[in-house]
Design a protein around this motif. Structure first.
Motif, PDB file in Angstrom:
ATOM      1  N   LEU A   8     -30.379  42.404  45.168  1.00  0.00           N
ATOM      2  CA  LEU A   8     -30.964  43.677  44.736  1.00  0.00           C
ATOM      3  C   LEU A   8     -31.466  43.567  43.305  1.00  0.00           C
ATOM      4  O   LEU A   8     -32.553  44.051  42.972  1.00  0.00           O
ATOM      5  CB  LEU A   8     -29.928  44.795  44.861  1.00  0.00           C
ATOM      6  N   ASN A   9     -30.692  42.924  42.443  1.00  0.00           N
ATOM      7  CA  ASN A   9     -31.107  42.779  41.043  1.00  0.00           C
ATOM      8  C   ASN A   9     -32.401  41.981  40.922  1.00  0.00           C
ATOM      9  O   ASN A   9     -33.275  42.307  40.105  1.00  0.00           O
ATOM     10  CB  ASN A   9     -30.007  42.099  40.234  1.00  0.00           C
ATOM     11  N   VAL A  59     -35.298  44.244  41.884  1.00  0.00           N
ATOM     12  CA  VAL A  59     -35.644  45.189  40.818  1.00  0.00           C
ATOM     13  C   VAL A  59     -36.488  44.477  39.763  1.00  0.00           C
ATOM     14  O   VAL A  59     -37.510  45.002  39.296  1.00  0.00           O
ATOM     15  CB  VAL A  59     -34.373  45.791  40.191  1.00  0.00           C
ATOM     16  N   GLU A 103     -32.486  50.649  40.049  1.00  0.00           N
ATOM     17  CA  GLU A 103     -31.851  49.969  41.174  1.00  0.00           C
ATOM     18  C   GLU A 103     -31.714  50.887  42.382  1.00  0.00           C
ATOM     19  O   GLU A 103     -31.940  50.471  43.523  1.00  0.00           O
ATOM     20  CB  GLU A 103     -30.473  49.464  40.730  1.00  0.00           C
ATOM     21  N   ARG A 104     -31.371  52.149  42.124  1.00  0.00           N
ATOM     22  CA  ARG A 104     -31.194  53.104  43.231  1.00  0.00           C
ATOM     23  C   ARG A 104     -32.500  53.315  43.977  1.00  0.00           C
ATOM     24  O   ARG A 104     -32.519  53.440  45.212  1.00  0.00           O
ATOM     25  CB  ARG A 104     -30.668  54.429  42.693  1.00  0.00           C
ATOM     26  N   VAL A 153     -34.960  51.164  44.337  1.00  0.00           N
ATOM     27  CA  VAL A 153     -35.235  49.972  45.139  1.00  0.00           C
ATOM     28  C   VAL A 153     -34.326  49.942  46.368  1.00  0.00           C
ATOM     29  O   VAL A 153     -34.760  49.577  47.463  1.00  0.00           O
ATOM     30  CB  VAL A 153     -35.074  48.693  44.297  1.00  0.00           C
ATOM     31  N   GLN A 154     -33.066  50.352  46.197  1.00  0.00           N
ATOM     32  CA  GLN A 154     -32.160  50.387  47.338  1.00  0.00           C
ATOM     33  C   GLN A 154     -32.651  51.379  48.395  1.00  0.00           C
ATOM     34  O   GLN A 154     -32.593  51.101  49.597  1.00  0.00           O
ATOM     35  CB  GLN A 154     -30.750  50.770  46.881  1.00  0.00           C
ATOM     36  N   SER A 182     -36.964  46.726  31.347  1.00  0.00           N
ATOM     37  CA  SER A 182     -36.247  46.897  32.604  1.00  0.00           C
ATOM     38  C   SER A 182     -36.191  45.595  33.383  1.00  0.00           C
ATOM     39  O   SER A 182     -35.161  45.246  33.968  1.00  0.00           O
ATOM     40  CB  SER A 182     -36.916  47.993  33.446  1.00  0.00           C
ATOM     41  N   ALA A 225     -32.853  43.438  34.518  1.00  0.00           N
ATOM     42  CA  ALA A 225     -32.596  43.064  35.909  1.00  0.00           C
ATOM     43  C   ALA A 225     -32.446  41.560  36.057  1.00  0.00           C
ATOM     44  O   ALA A 225     -31.633  41.076  36.849  1.00  0.00           O
ATOM     45  CB  ALA A 225     -33.731  43.569  36.794  1.00  0.00           C
ATOM     46  N   GLN A 260     -29.336  39.500  37.537  1.00  0.00           N
ATOM     47  CA  GLN A 260     -29.481  38.499  38.593  1.00  0.00           C
ATOM     48  C   GLN A 260     -28.771  37.208  38.206  1.00  0.00           C
ATOM     49  O   GLN A 260     -28.072  36.597  39.023  1.00  0.00           O
ATOM     50  CB  GLN A 260     -30.961  38.210  38.841  1.00  0.00           C
TER      51      GLN A 260
END
Length: 222
Positions: free
Chosen positions: A35-36, A39, A56-57, A59-60, A190, A194, A198
């Protein structure tokens, strides 16, 4: 196999899908993505138009929507410790690697000419010549289950037509406005955050691997 109906994606959903395609074809050692990493790819400053600064939210949520359309699947990768994500675009859309690469470049960089697409996508797919790019684009525009690309009217003073993707619905012929400098700065910060996250995930995986190797070595000696 019959062609799948064309999905209609939000701008962020399309960006997430394109990032997965891009990273699979350009950095396969790091694919599927965490996920990271996703992002970071969405907020990347280079090779992106428009620039984004998503959390992040967000993208989730986009991943969850893409999974419902089977365009994205979960994958823990080799380590089995950190959730990762892979795309399923070729199977869902019934297209090959060449069209998949063109679609990703159009999503990531906005409307482009065939020559620009060939140059910008050379790390994803090596097209034999410009005519092959144009042939693939024509096929994408004539797709019976729903066009994936559209040839835009020539802009004033331009000699070449640009192409745009249609995964997010109809497009304006002139594309979006250029991002403001402060948007670029926020996006870069940002993306850096991220990327650090990662790297932290990858360090955690490596530490776990080392610990398991050390335990196995002790067991072999004992």
């Amino acid at each position: 196999m019959s062609e799948s109906p064309l999905p209609v994606l939000s701008l962020l959903e399309a960006r997430v899908l394109a990032v997965l395609i891009e990273k699979q074809l350009t950095t396969p050692d790091y694919y599927p993505l965490t996920l990271n990493a996703l992002v970071a790819g969405c907020n990347q400053k280079s090779s992106r138009h428009p620039l984004m600064n998503v959390a992040e939210r967000d993208v989730q949520d986009a991943l969850d929507a893409l999974k419902r359309q089977t365009l994205v699947i979960d994958s823990y990768g080799a380590s089995g410790r950190v959730m990762r994500y892979a795309h399923n675009a070729p199977k869902v859309l019934n297209i090959g690697q060449a069209m998949t690469a063109l679609l990703a470049v159009l999503i990531l960089r906005g409307p482009q000419t065939a020559a620009e697409l060939r140059g910008n996508g050379e790390r994803m797919y090596q097209f034999a010549d410009l005519s092959s790019v144009e042939a693939y684009l024509d096929d994408m525009a004539r797709r019976s289950a729903g066009a994936l690309a559209l040839k835009l009217p020539k802009r004033t003073g331009s000699r070449e037509h640009r192409w745009a993707h249609l995964l997010s619905g109809p497009v304006a012929s002139e594309g979006g406005a250029a991002p403001l400098p402060e948007e670029a700065a926020g996006s870069e910060l940002s993306a850096l955050r991220a990327q650090v996250a990662q790297l932290s995930d990858e360090v955690a995986e490596l530490r776990g691997l080392v610990a398991r190797l050390q335990e196995a070595l002790r067991a072999a000696r004992g």
